[in-house]
Scaffold this motif. Sequence first.
Motif, PDB file in Angstrom:
ATOM      1  N   VAL A 157      77.377  64.184 -16.026  1.00  0.00           N
ATOM      2  CA  VAL A 157      76.135  64.917 -15.785  1.00  0.00           C
ATOM      3  C   VAL A 157      76.491  66.203 -15.050  1.00  0.00           C
ATOM      4  CG1 VAL A 157      73.879  64.924 -14.645  1.00  0.00           C
ATOM      5  CG2 VAL A 157      74.746  62.819 -15.692  1.00  0.00           C
ATOM      6  N   ILE A 158      76.023  67.352 -15.549  1.00  0.00           N
ATOM      7  CA  ILE A 158      76.241  68.655 -14.917  1.00  0.00           C
ATOM      8  C   ILE A 158      74.874  69.266 -14.603  1.00  0.00           C
ATOM      9  CG2 ILE A 158      77.135  70.994 -15.217  1.00  0.00           C
ATOM     10  CD1 ILE A 158      79.328  69.931 -16.916  1.00  0.00           C
ATOM     11  N   PHE A 162      70.296  66.263  -9.756  1.00  0.00           N
ATOM     12  CA  PHE A 162      69.789  65.434 -10.841  1.00  0.00           C
ATOM     13  C   PHE A 162      70.522  64.093 -10.868  1.00  0.00           C
ATOM     14  CE2 PHE A 162      68.252  69.438 -12.586  1.00  0.00           C
ATOM     15  CZ  PHE A 162      67.058  69.071 -13.183  1.00  0.00           C
ATOM     16  N   ILE A 163      69.805  63.062 -11.277  1.00  0.00           N
ATOM     17  CA  ILE A 163      70.422  61.790 -11.637  1.00  0.00           C
ATOM     18  C   ILE A 163      70.310  61.654 -13.156  1.00  0.00           C
ATOM     19  CG2 ILE A 163      70.328  59.283 -11.498  1.00  0.00           C
ATOM     20  CD1 ILE A 163      69.296  59.467  -8.729  1.00  0.00           C
ATOM     21  N   GLY A 164      71.417  61.343 -13.790  1.00  0.00           N
ATOM     22  CA  GLY A 164      71.420  61.090 -15.222  1.00  0.00           C
ATOM     23  C   GLY A 164      71.660  59.620 -15.502  1.00  0.00           C
ATOM     24  N   CYS A 207      78.992  65.189 -11.942  1.00  0.00           N
ATOM     25  CA  CYS A 207      79.435  63.819 -11.662  1.00  0.00           C
ATOM     26  C   CYS A 207      79.848  63.162 -12.967  1.00  0.00           C
ATOM     27  CB  CYS A 207      78.330  63.008 -10.983  1.00  0.00           C
ATOM     28  SG  CYS A 207      76.865  62.717 -12.017  1.00  0.00           S
ATOM     29  N   ARG A 208      80.729  62.202 -12.854  1.00  0.00           N
ATOM     30  CA  ARG A 208      81.165  61.452 -14.033  1.00  0.00           C
ATOM     31  C   ARG A 208      81.396  60.011 -13.634  1.00  0.00           C
ATOM     32  NH1 ARG A 208      87.384  63.448 -15.189  1.00  0.00           N
ATOM     33  NH2 ARG A 208      88.225  63.079 -13.110  1.00  0.00           N
ATOM     34  N   THR A 209      81.255  59.103 -14.586  1.00  0.00           N
ATOM     35  CA  THR A 209      81.419  57.682 -14.321  1.00  0.00           C
ATOM     36  C   THR A 209      81.768  56.965 -15.612  1.00  0.00           C
ATOM     37  OG1 THR A 209      80.346  55.691 -13.434  1.00  0.00           O
ATOM     38  CG2 THR A 209      78.977  57.208 -14.686  1.00  0.00           C
ATOM     39  N   ILE A 210      82.368  55.813 -15.470  1.00  0.00           N
ATOM     40  CA  ILE A 210      82.697  54.995 -16.635  1.00  0.00           C
ATOM     41  C   ILE A 210      81.464  54.217 -17.062  1.00  0.00           C
ATOM     42  CG2 ILE A 210      85.111  54.804 -15.979  1.00  0.00           C
ATOM     43  CD1 ILE A 210      84.525  52.003 -14.934  1.00  0.00           C
ATOM     44  N   PHE A 211      81.487  53.683 -18.242  1.00  0.00           N
ATOM     45  CA  PHE A 211      80.409  52.831 -18.712  1.00  0.00           C
ATOM     46  C   PHE A 211      81.009  51.715 -19.539  1.00  0.00           C
ATOM     47  CE2 PHE A 211      81.091  56.036 -21.875  1.00  0.00           C
ATOM     48  CZ  PHE A 211      80.988  55.374 -23.084  1.00  0.00           C
ATOM     49  N   LYS A 212      80.295  50.617 -19.615  1.00  0.00           N
ATOM     50  CA  LYS A 212      80.794  49.434 -20.296  1.00  0.00           C
ATOM     51  C   LYS A 212      80.031  49.218 -21.585  1.00  0.00           C
ATOM     52  CE  LYS A 212      83.065  45.580 -20.911  1.00  0.00           C
ATOM     53  NZ  LYS A 212      84.487  45.602 -21.311  1.00  0.00           N
ATOM     54  N   GLY A 213      80.737  49.226 -22.702  1.00  0.00           N
ATOM     55  CA  GLY A 213      80.133  48.890 -23.984  1.00  0.00           C
ATOM     56  C   GLY A 213      80.287  47.407 -24.252  1.00  0.00           C
ATOM     57  N   PRO A 245      67.504  77.952  -8.320  1.00  0.00           N
ATOM     58  CA  PRO A 245      68.095  76.634  -8.555  1.00  0.00           C
ATOM     59  C   PRO A 245      68.562  76.483 -10.006  1.00  0.00           C
ATOM     60  CG  PRO A 245      65.870  76.487  -7.632  1.00  0.00           C
ATOM     61  CD  PRO A 245      66.077  77.884  -8.118  1.00  0.00           C
ATOM     62  N   SER A 246      69.154  75.344 -10.244  1.00  0.00           N
ATOM     63  CA  SER A 246      69.615  75.036 -11.598  1.00  0.00           C
ATOM     64  C   SER A 246      68.433  74.978 -12.546  1.00  0.00           C
ATOM     65  CB  SER A 246      70.357  73.702 -11.606  1.00  0.00           C
ATOM     66  OG  SER A 246      70.703  73.348 -12.905  1.00  0.00           O
ATOM     67  N   GLU A 247      68.486  75.720 -13.624  1.00  0.00           N
ATOM     68  CA  GLU A 247      67.388  75.778 -14.572  1.00  0.00           C
ATOM     69  C   GLU A 247      67.430  74.648 -15.596  1.00  0.00           C
ATOM     70  OE1 GLU A 247      67.560  79.577 -16.324  1.00  0.00           O
ATOM     71  OE2 GLU A 247      67.109  80.661 -14.484  1.00  0.00           O
ATOM     72  N   SER A 248      68.541  73.984 -15.691  1.00  0.00           N
ATOM     73  CA  SER A 248      68.656  72.915 -16.669  1.00  0.00           C
ATOM     74  C   SER A 248      69.734  71.946 -16.238  1.00  0.00           C
ATOM     75  CB  SER A 248      68.981  73.473 -18.062  1.00  0.00           C
ATOM     76  OG  SER A 248      70.224  74.131 -18.042  1.00  0.00           O
ATOM     77  N   VAL A 249      69.758  70.823 -16.903  1.00  0.00           N
ATOM     78  CA  VAL A 249      70.754  69.793 -16.645  1.00  0.00           C
ATOM     79  C   VAL A 249      71.271  69.314 -17.996  1.00  0.00           C
ATOM     80  CG1 VAL A 249      69.030  67.958 -16.608  1.00  0.00           C
ATOM     81  CG2 VAL A 249      71.216  67.594 -15.458  1.00  0.00           C
ATOM     82  N   ALA A 250      72.511  68.904 -18.013  1.00  0.00           N
ATOM     83  CA  ALA A 250      73.124  68.423 -19.258  1.00  0.00           C
ATOM     84  C   ALA A 250      73.887  67.146 -18.985  1.00  0.00           C
ATOM     85  CB  ALA A 250      74.058  69.473 -19.853  1.00  0.00           C
ATOM     86  N   ALA A 251      73.915  66.281 -19.963  1.00  0.00           N
ATOM     87  CA  ALA A 251      74.682  65.044 -19.877  1.00  0.00           C
ATOM     88  C   ALA A 251      75.345  64.797 -21.225  1.00  0.00           C
ATOM     89  CB  ALA A 251      73.790  63.869 -19.497  1.00  0.00           C
ATOM     90  N   PHE A 252      76.500  64.153 -21.187  1.00  0.00           N
ATOM     91  CA  PHE A 252      77.215  63.914 -22.433  1.00  0.00           C
ATOM     92  C   PHE A 252      78.248  62.817 -22.238  1.00  0.00           C
ATOM     93  CE2 PHE A 252      78.616  67.707 -20.194  1.00  0.00           C
ATOM     94  CZ  PHE A 252      79.956  67.441 -19.915  1.00  0.00           C
TER      95      PHE A 252
END
Length: 549
Positions: A157-158, A162-164, A207-213, A245-252
């Motif tokens: 999330v950038i 924000f929380i993504g 921020c970045r984090t792992i996820f479990k499939g 402030p930040s005008e947008s947020v992105a996640a991927f």
Amino acid sequence: MLHAHAASGKPVSRCMSQAKLVVATVLALELLLVATAVADGPVALSGCPEACGNVSVPYPFGFRQGCFRKGFNLTCNETGHQPKLFLHDDVEVDAISLADGTVHVQSKTVHAAWSDPIRNGTRTPSLIYSNGSWFGGLTGTGGQQLAVSSEHNVFVVIGCNFIGYLVAPDPFCSAPRHVSACAALCDASSPGTEPEEYTSCSGVGCCRTIFKGDLDNMEAAAVYQVMFKHLVHDTEAVYPAWYTPSESVAAFIVDHEWFNGNAGVMLNNTFGSYDHWGSLSPVAVPTVLIWWLEQERDRDIVFYDPNISRRRCLSLNSVVTYVTGFAIRCSCLDGYEGNPYMRDGCQDIDECLQPVVYPCHGTCINMPGTYRCSAKKRIINLPGLITIIAIAAGFGLLFSVLGVGQVTKKLKKRRAKKFKQKFFKKNHGLLLQQLISSNKDIAEKMKIFSIEELEQATNKFDHNRILGCGGHGTVYKGILSDQRVVAIKKAKIVVQREIDQFINEVVILSQTNHRNVVKLFGCCLETEVPLLVYEFIPNGTLSYHSWPK
């Protein structure tokens, strides 16, 4: 063919040339006994294109009718200057790997904007809840055998405050399930910080984090949802009017190896200005997908071969590995390369052409699945040359008549030995050997049998020796070399996670001494599924003795 070369300006004597001719003759006779292949076989079906632009497209993938299996169809856009390969039209494919079962694609980022109206000379950010669908070429349907790799990717999330949330559908509940989440935080002093500090994704602005499939429940094969929540409103913070402030947020979801090397560039492009946070633009990032076959669905391409007592794919020189209980993948045996999903797809490699990987300080001779390194032969003097040629010719003729069968037999024995060693290691035989050698009580009651001993005891598992059959396998009557009568249980195929618990339970059973429990004399670990050797009970069966779970 071997050639004799002379250094520039130095003539080669007739004696030396004739001697080298003898060496070449002997080696040529040896090479006639084996068949070698120095070129890789085709990766696609006959008549099908093997690439789209610079991307290789191996079967089971394909982009023309009749060139792919169901669920592996792609699109090749050849209208531009450089053809491009796509997964479901708008997700570009960078690479497809047969070795590790991955597909590298360019997936879109998920964006959300927010409002921050100026009231009484100050900016008051408003609360925002937003969501969108992350799409990396997955359809979310059961017929597609593709999923996001939780091993190769991270959720990023950038943005500012924000929380993504990464959300996946729950197959057992109508409500979605949170897979991962992370928060990208900022404060009013952040815009004044030198942008050089923002070169890693450590929680400030990124921020970045792992996820479990969960491949067993097919959740990883679904289309993910991304949800955002803004944090400033929760604290009712008020920023000065000059602060943007930040005008947008992105996640991927992104390949973590690629992101490790490119995080600084992405952050500098986003927060590159000294006095304010920038806006994010839609971009594509590399993402790693995994693919697989299914044991029941793909029985025409993956099956059990009784001739070699193991599962393999269409190619004879292939082996099956289990990704999960139902998902499987194929690979070529050591010494072979190519496409294991095609008939004769795994071709023998010429190890002699790769001296760095396969060193040989002598004469290298390629053989099916391996190679032989013989000592360098000394130059033979001219006297006795005719005799040596005659002897070599005689041996060559003899080998060509009688030796082919022996060589073939040895090659089969070598291949069988390689499989036995592989299955012994896979079935944790080394661990059981260590337990037996370190415990005298176990050594007295437990023995590791070879497959040859059990074949001799059962007359090569003759049908006349069958005591009974059931859902778990077949029980044979056998007579060991010490004249003990035993019952040998040959179970059906089990998955790897069942074999992982096998050794501990075998040790426990071998120590059990009860009049109502059949004694376990030992086991054989040189087959794909271990064999159990029980005490023979003349007036009973082993049907109630279950396979160790």
